[in-house]
Design a protein around this motif. Sequence first.
Motif, PDB file in Angstrom:
ATOM      1  N   LEU A  79       0.702   4.041  -2.979  1.00  0.00           N
ATOM      2  CA  LEU A  79       0.924   5.333  -3.000  1.00  0.00           C
ATOM      3  C   LEU A  79       1.778   6.637  -2.787  1.00  0.00           C
ATOM      4  O   LEU A  79       1.401   7.443  -3.631  1.00  0.00           O
ATOM      5  CB  LEU A  79       0.301   6.043  -1.288  1.00  0.00           C
ATOM      6  N   GLY A 129       1.599   9.391  -6.244  1.00  0.00           N
ATOM      7  CA  GLY A 129       1.460  10.477  -5.704  1.00  0.00           C
ATOM      8  C   GLY A 129       2.798  11.066  -6.865  1.00  0.00           C
ATOM      9  O   GLY A 129       2.970  11.629  -7.240  1.00  0.00           O
ATOM     10  N   ILE A 145       0.813  -0.858  -0.092  1.00  0.00           N
ATOM     11  CA  ILE A 145       0.103   0.343   0.043  1.00  0.00           C
ATOM     12  C   ILE A 145       0.754   1.459  -0.062  1.00  0.00           C
ATOM     13  O   ILE A 145       0.869   2.431  -0.447  1.00  0.00           O
ATOM     14  CB  ILE A 145      -0.936  -0.092   1.325  1.00  0.00           C
TER      15      ILE A 145
END
Length: 72
Positions: free
Chosen positions: A8, A12, A4
């Motif tokens: 992320l 980003g 995870i």
Amino acid sequence: MNSIPKILITLGAVLMIIGVLWAVLSKFINIGKLPGDIVVERENFKFYFPVVTCLVISVILSVIMYLIRFFK
């Protein structure tokens, strides 16, 4: 590291790259104000709905995703 946080961080980074490209390309290509986008202007009100811009972005992303799957 879990998957995870990696996702992320990658998401980003991709969003940052898209933002920079959008800022640079908007000087040459009028992204977001194409013919066919709905604009309603009144005295104290402005409504903007980028219909054609959304369609163009959708087609471009669909082609990119198809090419990624095709060459995988």
